[in-house]
Design a protein around this motif. Structure first.
Motif, PDB file in Angstrom:
ATOM      1  N   UNK A  64     -10.428  -0.808   3.223  1.00 49.72           N
ATOM      2  CA  UNK A  64      -9.043  -1.242   3.402  1.00 49.72           C
ATOM      3  C   UNK A  64      -8.188  -0.044   3.820  1.00 49.72           C
ATOM      4  N   UNK A  65      -8.479   0.488   5.010  1.00 46.98           N
ATOM      5  CA  UNK A  65      -7.779   1.677   5.487  1.00 46.98           C
ATOM      6  C   UNK A  65      -6.319   1.375   5.803  1.00 46.98           C
ATOM      7  N   UNK A  66      -6.033   0.152   6.238  1.00 45.26           N
ATOM      8  CA  UNK A  66      -4.693  -0.189   6.697  1.00 45.26           C
ATOM      9  C   UNK A  66      -4.113  -1.345   5.895  1.00 45.26           C
ATOM     10  N   UNK A  67      -3.845  -1.150   4.589  1.00 47.90           N
ATOM     11  CA  UNK A  67      -3.191  -2.227   3.833  1.00 47.90           C
ATOM     12  C   UNK A  67      -1.794  -2.477   4.378  1.00 47.90           C
ATOM     13  N   UNK A  68      -1.270  -3.657   4.098  1.00 49.20           N
ATOM     14  CA  UNK A  68       0.000  -4.065   4.701  1.00 49.20           C
ATOM     15  C   UNK A  68       1.160  -3.155   4.314  1.00 49.20           C
ATOM     16  N   UNK A  69       1.084  -2.536   3.126  1.00 46.78           N
ATOM     17  CA  UNK A  69       2.213  -1.716   2.700  1.00 46.78           C
ATOM     18  C   UNK A  69       2.369  -0.469   3.569  1.00 46.78           C
ATOM     19  N   UNK A  70       1.285  -0.019   4.215  1.00 50.20           N
ATOM     20  CA  UNK A  70       1.372   1.143   5.100  1.00 50.20           C
ATOM     21  C   UNK A  70       2.327   0.838   6.265  1.00 50.20           C
ATOM     22  N   UNK A  71       2.112  -0.298   6.891  1.00 49.73           N
ATOM     23  CA  UNK A  71       2.955  -0.681   8.018  1.00 49.73           C
ATOM     24  C   UNK A  71       4.403  -0.880   7.569  1.00 49.73           C
ATOM     25  N   UNK A  72       4.591  -1.462   6.397  1.00 54.22           N
ATOM     26  CA  UNK A  72       5.942  -1.674   5.883  1.00 54.22           C
ATOM     27  C   UNK A  72       6.643  -0.350   5.613  1.00 54.22           C
ATOM     28  N   UNK A  73       5.914   0.612   5.059  1.00 60.76           N
ATOM     29  CA  UNK A  73       6.495   1.915   4.762  1.00 60.76           C
ATOM     30  C   UNK A  73       6.882   2.646   6.047  1.00 60.76           C
ATOM     31  N   UNK A  74       6.006   2.600   7.037  1.00 60.98           N
ATOM     32  CA  UNK A  74       6.317   3.231   8.317  1.00 60.98           C
ATOM     33  C   UNK A  74       7.566   2.623   8.945  1.00 60.98           C
ATOM     34  N   UNK A  75       7.616   1.299   8.957  1.00 56.71           N
ATOM     35  CA  UNK A  75       8.755   0.616   9.566  1.00 56.71           C
ATOM     36  C   UNK A  75      10.035   0.916   8.810  1.00 56.71           C
ATOM     37  N   UNK A  76       9.957   0.933   7.489  1.00 56.80           N
ATOM     38  CA  UNK A  76      11.135   1.209   6.685  1.00 56.80           C
ATOM     39  C   UNK A  76      11.642   2.622   6.936  1.00 56.80           C
ATOM     40  N   UNK A  77      10.726   3.581   7.047  1.00 54.36           N
ATOM     41  CA  UNK A  77      11.130   4.965   7.280  1.00 54.36           C
ATOM     42  C   UNK A  77      11.786   5.141   8.641  1.00 54.36           C
ATOM     43  N   UNK A  78      11.386   4.332   9.622  1.00 65.87           N
ATOM     44  CA  UNK A  78      11.949   4.455  10.967  1.00 65.87           C
ATOM     45  C   UNK A  78      13.275   3.716  11.123  1.00 65.87           C
TER      46      UNK A  78
END
Length: 299
Positions: A64-78
């Motif tokens: 599970x290298x790319x759990x959904x929270x990774x994408x959410x964190x990236x988007x939130x930071x941007x």
């Protein structure tokens, strides 16, 4: 920036994380209505707590290298309009969660690196790929790297895309990393370069930077302050240093640069990539040799 004293703000509810954590602090924020700042903080705080909870329930692992929270964190930071400033306060309020997310995010990057091998590796992550190609080119150009330059990159990793980028500009580039397997993975690249690129297993805090005109430090490298201390001790005056860093919520992904570690350096520029880049690069120049008895750069 407009300094808004917390005592002059519209008081939040007693349960507010802003009041709970930062009631005695000043908020150094861009000009904005006070109620909007409080609202932005509280929404960001709630979102961060939800992300941290999801990350603990769905940690990064090889399956599970790319759990959904990774994408959410990236988007939130941007995307958060106040993330660079309000995000700093959120990070302070949730230090344990921040450290956990950072460790998980970096584990994910390492797993991505190790799944791809070869002289021109491809990583299945747009931000990471952009960071190590066009962004590195931008760093090299902005820092004045040219055919007479000798460069070293700290934290080159098993997929040294930044080293390959710097090699397009500099006369010779050395990548260093503490990971034995990372260095072993780059043997083919060094051989194909015919002496232009080399790699060493070495800690950045112990390396001799004397022969180099340019030093780059990867964003995933810890102890950046200690590395800068070693550069101040061993590099020649005029040496250009490229330090990748982050701010605000992005500190939940990578370790930022502590301004207290910059004694003996002058800031030349800050390099920002495109919207996909999580990091920025601070370009420094060593201004002088520090007396050995005052080499503690903290404070």
């Amino acid at each position: 920036m407009l300094v808004l004293q917390s005592t002059s703000m519209t008081p939040p509810q007693p349960s507010s994380p802003l009041q709970r954590t930062h009631s005695s602090r000043s908020l150094n924020l861009n000009s904005a209505p006070k109620d909007m700042l409080v609202d932005a903080y509280e929404k960001l705080d709630d979102q961060f707590m939800a992300l941290a909870s999801e990350a603990r329930k769905n940690p990064v692992n090889e399956r599970n290298i790319q759990p959904k929270w990774i994408e959410k964190l990236q988007e939130q930071a941007r995307s958060q309009p106040w993330q660079e400033t309000v995000g700093d306060f959120v990070m302070q309020a949730h230090a344990d969660d921040m450290q956990y997310l950072r460790e998980q995010y970096q584990k994910r990057v390492l797993l991505l690196e190790k799944t791809n091998k070869g002289p021109t590796p491809k990583v299945a992550d747009n931000n990471y790929q952009a960071l190590n190609t066009s962004f590195a080119d931008l760093e090299a150009r902005t820092s004045g790297m040219n055919g007479q330059s000798t460069a070293v990159f700290v934290g080159s990793g098993p997929q040294p895309n930044t080293v390959l980028s710097y090699a397009k500009f500099a006369n010779r580039v050395t990548g260093i990393d503490t990971d034995r397997l990372a260095i072993a993975a780059t043997e083919g690249i060094a051989a194909q370069s015919q002496g232009k690129i080399g790699f060493q297993q070495m800690a950045g805090e112990k390396f001799d930077y004397g022969p180099y005109s340019h030093v780059g430090i990867a964003v995933m490298v810890p102890n950046k302050g200690q590395i800068l201390k070693q550069i101040a001790k061993t590099a020649r005056p005029g040496c250009t240093v490229i330090v990748r860093s982050v701010d605000g919520l992005k500190n939940a992904m990578y370790e930022g640069l502590d301004p207290a570690s910059l004694a003996g350096f002058e800031k030349v520029a800050t390099v920002h990539g495109n919207d996909n880049n999580i990091t920025h690069a601070v370009i420094l120049r060593k201004t002088r040799d520090l007396p050995r008895k005052t080499l503690n750069l903290v404070g």
